[in-house]
Design an enzyme around this catalytic site. Structure first.
Site, PDB file in Angstrom:
ATOM      1  N   THR A  33      37.984  -4.327  15.435  1.00  0.00           N
ATOM      2  CA  THR A  33      39.152  -3.771  16.113  1.00  0.00           C
ATOM      3  C   THR A  33      38.953  -2.292  16.416  1.00  0.00           C
ATOM      4  O   THR A  33      38.225  -1.587  15.714  1.00  0.00           O
ATOM      5  CB  THR A  33      40.424  -3.921  15.255  1.00  0.00           C
ATOM      6  N   ASN A  51      40.922   1.105  16.435  1.00  0.00           N
ATOM      7  CA  ASN A  51      42.115   1.673  15.811  1.00  0.00           C
ATOM      8  C   ASN A  51      42.611   2.868  16.617  1.00  0.00           C
ATOM      9  O   ASN A  51      41.850   3.807  16.882  1.00  0.00           O
ATOM     10  CB  ASN A  51      41.794   2.114  14.383  1.00  0.00           C
ATOM     11  N   GLU A  83      45.943  -1.670  15.993  1.00  0.00           N
ATOM     12  CA  GLU A  83      44.555  -2.112  16.095  1.00  0.00           C
ATOM     13  C   GLU A  83      44.418  -3.141  17.211  1.00  0.00           C
ATOM     14  O   GLU A  83      45.234  -4.060  17.301  1.00  0.00           O
ATOM     15  CB  GLU A  83      44.095  -2.753  14.787  1.00  0.00           C
TER      16      GLU A  83
END
Length: 309
Positions: free
Chosen positions: A208, A210, A258
């Protein structure tokens, strides 16, 4: 468009059409008011002026409310969207004691007439200004008709529902992005820079990106998983965005944002990005195991691929 953070001390504009308001979100209702201001100014070949505020009035009247998370469109976004509508001058004034206690008469006589050369005032259907909200279209037309013509712009609705910033916030808190986006006239956006997280997503097989918000005043929608798109430079990628506290992994006290991008595996740390939220897939949930979480993320990703691919 030129923008300023305080009123001019001397005569600034010879003639102008002025509108006043918070314009948080610069939604379709606001666009109707701002476009009316621009159109009248163009017809008369004079300047269009917006007087708005850099902080939400609620943060002044209720000192316990911080500016964090209060605005649909923090400063940079407000400037961007107001400029896109063709306004000539924007004044982003701090909503402080001076503004809160400024009588409508003083605003008109000490600022709008001598410094802005106001000829016309355009207000939203329910907008009032000045101390105790005394200023209105009727007030201006009754007491200042020799100098100013005031106009009220009709209410903007979608399917018989009034468009307002507070209603948009309510839809965002519910995760009803299609409805909120329809009122905004565009997808709700979260902007900022990509920072390092705990890399747990990569360990689970779903890396992911962020997001650190560009402005902490930005209003964050309700916790959950969303269909989204992320703009990086000139390219846009599909993905799913989780807004939440990661209860299965850490149960953070703060909210993290995220995004897992579909079919994407590049290093974008430090990049400035925009995330466009399209629809909510599900609420945030605490799973009994990491495997349950992985299985659910797989379902979320496959759903996103079927819709966004």
């Amino acid at each position: 468009m030129k923008y300023f953070y305080k009123f001019p001390e001397l005569a600034f504009i010879e003639q102008s059409v002025v509108t006043i308001g918070m314009f948080d979100g610069v939604h379709l209702g606001h666009a109707k008011v701002l476009s009316s201001c621009v159109n009248i100014a163009k017809q008369k070949s004079i300047s269009s002026v917006v007087i708005s505020f850099s902080n939400h009035p609620s943060t002044y009247f209720n000192q316990s409310i911080e500016n964090n998370g209060t605005l649909l469109s923090p400063e940079s976004e407000k400037i961007q969207w107001i400029e896109a509508l063709g306004i000539d001058y924007l004044f982003l004034i701090p909503f402080d004691q001076f503004i809160a206690q400024l009588p409508a008469e003083n605003l008109i006589e000490d600022i709008l007439l001598p410094q802005f050369g106001i000829c016309d005032l355009v207000l939203g259907y329910d907008n009032r200004f000045g101390y105790q909200r005394k200023g209105s279209v009727d007030f201006v037309n009754e007491y200042y008709s020799q100098h100013i013509k005031a106009y009220s712009v009709e209410v903007a609705t979608i399917e018989d529902e009034i468009i307002s910033s507070s209603i948009i916030k309510e839809y965002l808190s519910q995760g009803n992005l299609p409805r909120a986006n329809k009122m905004l006239g565009r997808a709700y956006t979260l902007s900022g820079s990509i920072i390092h997280g705990n890399h747990k997503g990569r360990e689970l097989g779903f890396p992911t990106a962020n997001l650190m918000l560009e402005d902490s005043a930005k209003y964050i929608p309700g916790l959950g998983v969303y269909l989204s798109k992320m703009k990086i430079g000139n390219n846009t990628y599909s993905g799913i965005t989780n807004i939440g506290k990661r209860p299965t992994i850490t149960m953070d006290q703060h909210i993290s944002i995220e995004t897992h991008l579909l079919n994407f595996d590049c290093d974008i740390y430090g990049e400035k990005v925009e995330i466009f939220l399209l629809d909510k897939i599900r609420d945030e949930k605490k799973f009994n195991s990491l495997q349950e979480l992985i299985d659910q993320i797989s379902i979320d990703v496959n759903l996103a691929k079927s819709i966004l691919a």
